[in-house]
Design a protein around this motif. Sequence first.
Motif, short mmCIF file in Angstrom:
data_model
loop_
_atom_site.label_atom_id
_atom_site.label_comp_id
_atom_site.label_asym_id
_atom_site.label_seq_id
_atom_site.Cartn_x
_atom_site.Cartn_y
_atom_site.Cartn_z
N LEU A 77 18.62 40.86 -1.86
CA LEU A 77 18.47 41.17 -0.44
C LEU A 77 19.40 40.23 0.32
O LEU A 77 19.41 39.03 0.07
CB LEU A 77 17.02 40.95 0.00
CG LEU A 77 16.68 41.26 1.44
CD1 LEU A 77 16.86 42.75 1.74
CD2 LEU A 77 15.24 40.86 1.74
N ALA A 78 20.18 40.80 1.23
CA ALA A 78 21.14 40.01 2.01
C ALA A 78 20.80 40.07 3.48
O ALA A 78 20.21 41.04 3.96
CB ALA A 78 22.56 40.52 1.78
N HIS A 79 21.17 39.04 4.21
CA HIS A 79 20.93 38.99 5.65
C HIS A 79 21.60 40.15 6.37
O HIS A 79 21.08 40.66 7.36
CB HIS A 79 21.44 37.66 6.24
CG HIS A 79 20.65 36.47 5.79
ND1 HIS A 79 19.45 36.12 6.35
CD2 HIS A 79 20.90 35.56 4.81
CE1 HIS A 79 18.98 35.05 5.74
NE2 HIS A 79 19.84 34.69 4.81
N GLU A 80 22.75 40.59 5.87
CA GLU A 80 23.54 41.63 6.55
C GLU A 80 23.08 43.05 6.23
O GLU A 80 23.59 44.01 6.79
CB GLU A 80 25.02 41.50 6.15
CG GLU A 80 25.68 40.22 6.57
CD GLU A 80 25.39 39.04 5.63
OE1 GLU A 80 25.87 37.94 5.94
OE2 GLU A 80 24.69 39.21 4.61
N VAL A 81 22.13 43.22 5.31
CA VAL A 81 21.69 44.55 4.88
C VAL A 81 20.24 44.74 5.32
O VAL A 81 19.33 44.13 4.76
CB VAL A 81 21.84 44.70 3.35
CG1 VAL A 81 21.44 46.09 2.90
CG2 VAL A 81 23.27 44.38 2.92
N ASP A 82 20.05 45.61 6.32
CA ASP A 82 18.73 45.75 6.95
C ASP A 82 17.87 46.88 6.40
O ASP A 82 16.65 46.84 6.56
CB ASP A 82 18.91 45.98 8.46
CG ASP A 82 19.56 44.81 9.15
OD1 ASP A 82 19.41 43.68 8.66
OD2 ASP A 82 20.23 45.03 10.17
N ASP A 83 18.48 47.90 5.82
CA ASP A 83 17.68 49.05 5.39
C ASP A 83 18.34 49.74 4.20
O ASP A 83 19.42 49.36 3.75
CB ASP A 83 17.47 50.03 6.54
CG ASP A 83 18.77 50.55 7.13
OD1 ASP A 83 19.80 50.57 6.43
OD2 ASP A 83 18.76 50.95 8.31
N ARG A 84 17.68 50.78 3.73
CA ARG A 84 18.17 51.51 2.55
C ARG A 84 19.57 52.10 2.79
O ARG A 84 20.42 52.08 1.91
CB ARG A 84 17.19 52.60 2.15
CG ARG A 84 17.62 53.34 0.90
CD ARG A 84 16.57 54.33 0.41
NE ARG A 84 17.02 54.97 -0.81
CZ ARG A 84 16.84 54.47 -2.02
NH1 ARG A 84 16.21 53.33 -2.19
NH2 ARG A 84 17.29 55.13 -3.08
N ASN A 85 19.81 52.63 3.98
CA ASN A 85 21.12 53.23 4.27
C ASN A 85 22.24 52.20 4.13
O ASN A 85 23.30 52.50 3.58
CB ASN A 85 21.15 53.86 5.67
CG ASN A 85 20.27 55.09 5.76
OD1 ASN A 85 19.95 55.72 4.76
ND2 ASN A 85 19.85 55.42 6.97
N ALA A 86 22.02 51.01 4.66
CA ALA A 86 23.03 49.95 4.55
C ALA A 86 23.22 49.55 3.08
O ALA A 86 24.35 49.30 2.64
CB ALA A 86 22.63 48.74 5.38
N ALA A 87 22.13 49.51 2.32
CA ALA A 87 22.22 49.17 0.89
C ALA A 87 22.97 50.27 0.14
O ALA A 87 23.80 49.98 -0.73
CB ALA A 87 20.83 48.97 0.31
N GLU A 88 22.72 51.53 0.46
CA GLU A 88 23.41 52.63 -0.21
C GLU A 88 24.91 52.61 0.07
O GLU A 88 25.71 53.00 -0.78
CB GLU A 88 22.83 53.98 0.23
CG GLU A 88 21.48 54.26 -0.40
CD GLU A 88 20.84 55.55 0.10
OE1 GLU A 88 21.24 56.07 1.17
OE2 GLU A 88 19.92 56.02 -0.59
N ALA A 89 25.31 52.13 1.23
CA ALA A 89 26.74 52.06 1.58
C ALA A 89 27.49 51.06 0.69
O ALA A 89 28.72 51.13 0.58
CB ALA A 89 26.91 51.68 3.05
N LEU A 90 26.78 50.16 0.04
CA LEU A 90 27.40 49.16 -0.83
C LEU A 90 27.57 49.64 -2.27
O LEU A 90 28.16 48.94 -3.10
CB LEU A 90 26.56 47.88 -0.83
CG LEU A 90 26.38 47.19 0.51
CD1 LEU A 90 25.45 45.99 0.36
CD2 LEU A 90 27.71 46.79 1.10
N LYS A 91 27.05 50.81 -2.58
CA LYS A 91 27.08 51.32 -3.95
C LYS A 91 28.51 51.29 -4.52
O LYS A 91 29.45 51.73 -3.89
CB LYS A 91 26.55 52.75 -3.99
CG LYS A 91 26.43 53.30 -5.39
CD LYS A 91 25.79 54.66 -5.38
CE LYS A 91 25.66 55.18 -6.81
NZ LYS A 91 24.95 56.46 -6.84
N GLY A 92 28.62 50.71 -5.70
CA GLY A 92 29.90 50.61 -6.39
C GLY A 92 30.70 49.36 -6.07
O GLY A 92 31.67 49.05 -6.75
#
Length: 183
Positions: A77-92
């Motif tokens: 979990l990172a300070h800059e990632v607030d929700d599932r959508n933001a986490a999904e954008a990091l995929k790969g």
Amino acid sequence: MEAVDLPPDAIEVGRIADAWGIKGWFKVLPHSASPEALFSSRRWYLQPPAQGGKAFAGTGLLRIREAKEHSDSIVALAHEVDDRNAAEALKGARVFVPRSSFPTAGDDEYYWVDLIGLDVVNREGVALGQVRELMSTGPQTVLVLAYEAAGKPQERMIPFVSAYVDSVDLPGRRIIVDWQPDY
């Protein structure tokens, strides 16, 4: 995510596989069976995947709140990632940490990244090659050496175990082994 320069001693240690849960956690697949570097650093540097879609360009900094083992991966979990959508954008995304933030290796323990590029010679001083990569075979690790014979690139494998490895000299960039060129 803040745009930054990749530290000069950055080492790629894993990649983000997907979002995990709904609160911004994401799953990381480490490149090592012992992912201590992911736990020891609270600053991860991300670069977009080598192939496929790219949600960002350049290098971004993630300040890690928490990272823990989960099954065969790591979740973070990172300070800059607030929700599932933001986490999904990091995929790969590829995850890098500075080599200087790795935990100190114990006696007779080495990070693979520190062994790559070292020259390997036997007890008689015969050059056997240079470490190109290491390979885990389950019970042991194997040094994969690159060398030339008759003008052609060749490969030699030596088990990285005390029966064959006499010493590792990181500052001297050399490994001395009990091995012959014709093995």
